[in-house]
Design an enzyme around this catalytic site. Structure first.
Site, PDB file in Angstrom:
ATOM      1  N   ASN A 190     -38.150  13.647   1.187  1.00  0.00           N
ATOM      2  CA  ASN A 190     -39.094  12.782   1.866  1.00  0.00           C
ATOM      3  C   ASN A 190     -40.303  13.577   1.915  1.00  0.00           C
ATOM      4  O   ASN A 190     -41.499  13.292   2.598  1.00  0.00           O
ATOM      5  CB  ASN A 190     -38.588  12.909   3.386  1.00  0.00           C
ATOM      6  CG  ASN A 190     -37.235  12.140   3.447  1.00  0.00           C
ATOM      7  OD1 ASN A 190     -36.984  10.957   2.845  1.00  0.00           O
ATOM      8  ND2 ASN A 190     -36.507  12.593   4.199  1.00  0.00           N
ATOM      9  N   ASP A 237     -40.520   3.812  15.584  1.00  0.00           N
ATOM     10  CA  ASP A 237     -40.257   5.227  15.120  1.00  0.00           C
ATOM     11  C   ASP A 237     -40.863   5.180  13.513  1.00  0.00           C
ATOM     12  O   ASP A 237     -40.443   4.348  12.782  1.00  0.00           O
ATOM     13  CB  ASP A 237     -38.715   5.170  15.077  1.00  0.00           C
ATOM     14  CG  ASP A 237     -38.271   6.589  14.229  1.00  0.00           C
ATOM     15  OD1 ASP A 237     -38.991   6.916  13.388  1.00  0.00           O
ATOM     16  OD2 ASP A 237     -36.845   6.890  14.411  1.00  0.00           O
ATOM     17  N   HIS A 243     -40.497   7.605   8.636  1.00  0.00           N
ATOM     18  CA  HIS A 243     -41.030   7.495   7.086  1.00  0.00           C
ATOM     19  C   HIS A 243     -42.637   6.905   6.848  1.00  0.00           C
ATOM     20  O   HIS A 243     -42.970   6.713   5.691  1.00  0.00           O
ATOM     21  CB  HIS A 243     -39.872   6.727   6.486  1.00  0.00           C
ATOM     22  CG  HIS A 243     -38.583   7.212   6.085  1.00  0.00           C
ATOM     23  ND1 HIS A 243     -38.610   8.217   5.179  1.00  0.00           N
ATOM     24  CD2 HIS A 243     -37.630   7.326   7.099  1.00  0.00           C
ATOM     25  CE1 HIS A 243     -37.278   8.652   5.273  1.00  0.00           C
ATOM     26  NE2 HIS A 243     -36.719   8.097   6.246  1.00  0.00           N
ATOM     27  N   SER A 253     -35.286   3.385   6.959  1.00  0.00           N
ATOM     28  CA  SER A 253     -35.535   4.561   6.237  1.00  0.00           C
ATOM     29  C   SER A 253     -34.496   4.350   4.891  1.00  0.00           C
ATOM     30  O   SER A 253     -34.554   4.914   4.036  1.00  0.00           O
ATOM     31  CB  SER A 253     -34.606   5.805   6.929  1.00  0.00           C
ATOM     32  OG  SER A 253     -33.406   5.247   7.564  1.00  0.00           O
ATOM     33  N   LYS A 272     -41.014  14.879   6.995  1.00  0.00           N
ATOM     34  CA  LYS A 272     -41.171  13.939   6.072  1.00  0.00           C
ATOM     35  C   LYS A 272     -42.747  14.166   5.579  1.00  0.00           C
ATOM     36  O   LYS A 272     -42.837  15.376   4.905  1.00  0.00           O
ATOM     37  CB  LYS A 272     -40.604  12.746   6.596  1.00  0.00           C
ATOM     38  CG  LYS A 272     -39.122  12.725   6.493  1.00  0.00           C
ATOM     39  CD  LYS A 272     -38.559  11.484   7.485  1.00  0.00           C
ATOM     40  CE  LYS A 272     -37.292  11.586   7.432  1.00  0.00           C
ATOM     41  NZ  LYS A 272     -36.675  10.875   8.599  1.00  0.00           N
ATOM     42  N   HIS A 286     -31.857   4.035  13.189  1.00  0.00           N
ATOM     43  CA  HIS A 286     -31.271   5.329  12.520  1.00  0.00           C
ATOM     44  C   HIS A 286     -30.342   5.819  13.801  1.00  0.00           C
ATOM     45  O   HIS A 286     -30.294   5.390  15.016  1.00  0.00           O
ATOM     46  CB  HIS A 286     -32.677   6.148  12.838  1.00  0.00           C
ATOM     47  CG  HIS A 286     -32.122   7.652  12.303  1.00  0.00           C
ATOM     48  ND1 HIS A 286     -31.932   8.571  13.036  1.00  0.00           N
ATOM     49  CD2 HIS A 286     -32.234   7.878  10.931  1.00  0.00           C
ATOM     50  CE1 HIS A 286     -31.738   9.749  12.385  1.00  0.00           C
ATOM     51  NE2 HIS A 286     -32.121   9.401  11.076  1.00  0.00           N
ATOM     52  N   GLU A 346     -37.801   0.915  13.620  1.00  0.00           N
ATOM     53  CA  GLU A 346     -38.241   1.720  12.759  1.00  0.00           C
ATOM     54  C   GLU A 346     -39.457   1.018  11.993  1.00  0.00           C
ATOM     55  O   GLU A 346     -39.419  -0.357  11.908  1.00  0.00           O
ATOM     56  CB  GLU A 346     -37.551   2.088  11.518  1.00  0.00           C
ATOM     57  CG  GLU A 346     -36.110   3.035  12.068  1.00  0.00           C
ATOM     58  CD  GLU A 346     -35.332   3.370  11.223  1.00  0.00           C
ATOM     59  OE1 GLU A 346     -35.393   3.444   9.853  1.00  0.00           O
ATOM     60  OE2 GLU A 346     -34.028   3.453  11.485  1.00  0.00           O
TER      61      GLU A 346
HETATM   62  C1  LIG Z   1     -35.378  11.186   9.668  1.00  0.00           C
HETATM   63  C2  LIG Z   1     -35.426  10.303  10.617  1.00  0.00           C
HETATM   64  C3  LIG Z   1     -35.495  10.714  11.858  1.00  0.00           C
HETATM   65  C4  LIG Z   1     -35.162  12.247  12.399  1.00  0.00           C
HETATM   66  O1  LIG Z   1     -36.081  12.841  11.899  1.00  0.00           O
HETATM   67  P1  LIG Z   1     -35.813  14.691  11.863  1.00  0.00           P
HETATM   68  O2  LIG Z   1     -37.175  15.291  12.267  1.00  0.00           O
HETATM   69  O3  LIG Z   1     -35.437  14.777  10.506  1.00  0.00           O
HETATM   70  O4  LIG Z   1     -34.681  14.955  12.943  1.00  0.00           O
HETATM   71  C5  LIG Z   1     -35.622   9.847  12.932  1.00  0.00           C
HETATM   72  N1  LIG Z   1     -35.556   8.495  12.667  1.00  0.00           N
HETATM   73  C6  LIG Z   1     -35.948   8.025  11.477  1.00  0.00           C
HETATM   74  C7  LIG Z   1     -35.921   6.552  11.126  1.00  0.00           C
HETATM   75  C8  LIG Z   1     -35.639   8.922  10.365  1.00  0.00           C
HETATM   76  O5  LIG Z   1     -35.914   8.366   9.233  1.00  0.00           O
END
Ligand SMILES: *Cc1c(COP(=O)(O)O)cnc(C)c1O
Length: 389
Positions: free
Chosen positions: A45, A203, A206, A178, A237, A131, A174
């Protein structure tokens, strides 16, 4: 205990669901040695190549020299240092919000935000492809969780309208999904949430650094930033570091600082990580060409895969899924690709729904044309050999 665990492990193995670790023998660059074999990474990522950027490393080293390694305590005790505060100010500035708060990871941010904002009996509406951290946050808060079909605003609207207005309700999605790489229909979601007064949380894990002209995320891409109540994203990421942010109003941030347990009861992020993240943000803001190259690379690989006959679902982002279906088969494709020097392991349940095991390639700005051509060639050979294309 050991009998029980080994039986469960055996069951996982039988179902092709046992997970093991692979060892990367260098920094997070595109070409590296994995488990002793030279390969190109297509599952990182590290979208903008910042995890090993000299300026990001230098900022971390400088902060270690000034502040040491560990923060020593939680933010609310003696763990709050200048680099944390500077980063929060910069994130709020970047996102155009009144304030921002750092969490120690995106996972912790999601369970912290949801469990603080939502109470027993309140309602969270989440996309079916949410997620794990979103689901866990809802469980922790005791809120009612209703899942709507992927990207389906009509169903979301119906579910919202059925609810009495006396309760808190929140829609979470999201920005970039992801595992599928497609985008949430944010304008539609905003419209139905606004009608019933539901809060909106996005969220942008990504999407931060990747989507939108300035890299602020999917809400920027769709022009709806002002309508989002809670915007979170991770630093693990595109920022190439570690930790996460939530951005929003002063009251939201002050409330979370007081109520979000994963903020209160955990040690502050190491100051060097906060400083490195500020340096990464600076690059994200000052070097938009990185994002441009990322998208050019994404187009190139997408075109290459499509012309081979691969279907990348509805992807609209640097995440390019290749649906295989059966888990055993997806594992085999992943293994064969690795033999051809491409690291993009199979993604299996429970990360994705049953029957949708897949490969998932993520493109970064640091892949060269040659890297992308190698991946396309490998996918052509493996795809033909296993009769996928
Ligand atoms: C990776 C991810 C997370 C978690 O983030 P981290 O900082 O790696 O714990 C939360 N939500 C989504 C959609 C993700 O892809």
């Amino acid at each position: 205990m050991y009998d029980i665990l080994s039986e469960e492990i055996h069951t996982l193995q039988e179902r092709n669901l046992l997970r093991t670790l692979t060892t990367v023998e260098s920094e997070q660059s595109t070409r590296t040695i994995v488990n002793g074999k030279e390969c190109i990474i297509f599952c990182s990522n590290n979208y903008l190549g910042l995890a090993n950027h000299p300026k990001v490393k230098e900022a971390a080293i400088r902060a270690i020299n000034t502040y040491g390694v560990g923060a020593g305590a939680s933010r609310l005790l003696s763990g709050n240092m200048k680099p944390h505060e500077e980063l929060e100010e910069k994130i709020a500035n970047f996102k155009g919000t009144e304030a921002a708060l750092i969490f120690s990871s995106g996972y912790l941010a999601n369970i912290g935000i949801l469990s603080a904002l939502m109470r027993e009996g309140d309602l969270v509406l989440a996309d079916r492809l949410s997620h794990a951290s979103v689901i866990d946050g809802c469980r922790l808060s005791g809120t009612r969780l209703r899942v709507y079909r992927h990207k389906n605003c009509e169903q979301l609207s119906r579910l919202l309208e059925k609810e009495p207005e006396t309760q808190r309700s929140l829609v979470i999605t999201e920005g970039v999904f992801s595992m599928d790489g497609d985008l949430a229909p944010l304008p539609g979601i905003v419209e139905c949430a606004r009608k019933t007064g539901a809060w909106i949380m996005v969220d942008e894990a990504h999407a931060t650094g990747v989507m939108g002209e300035k890299g602020r995320g999917t809400a920027e891409h769709f022009g709806v930033e002002q309508k989002i109540d809670v915007s979170m994203g991770t630093f693990g990421k595109a920022f190439g570091t570690f930790g996460a942010y939530v951005a929003g109003s002063k009251d939201l941030i002050s409330f979370l600082m007081n109520k979000a347990k994963p903020f209160i009861y955990t040690t502050a992020l190491p100051p060097s990580v906060a400083a490195a993240t500020s340096a990464a943000l600076h690059i994200i803001e000052e070097e938009p060409e990185r994002r441009k190259i990322l998208w050019e690379n994404r187009s190139y690989l997408h075109e290459g895969l499509t012309s081979l006959g691969y279907n990348t679902l509805e992807s609209e982002s640097p995440i390019l899924p290749i649906l295989i279906g059966e888990t055993k088969r997806a594992l085999l494709v992943g293994q064969r690709l690795f033999e051809h020097g491409v690291l993009a392991p199979a993604i299996r349940p429970p990360t994705v729904p049953q029957g949708t095991s897949r490969l998932r390639l993520s493109v970064t700005a640091t892949h060269t044309r040659r890297d992308l051509d190698c991946a396309i060639e490998a996918l052509e050979r493996v795809g033909k050999e296993l009769r996928i294309i």
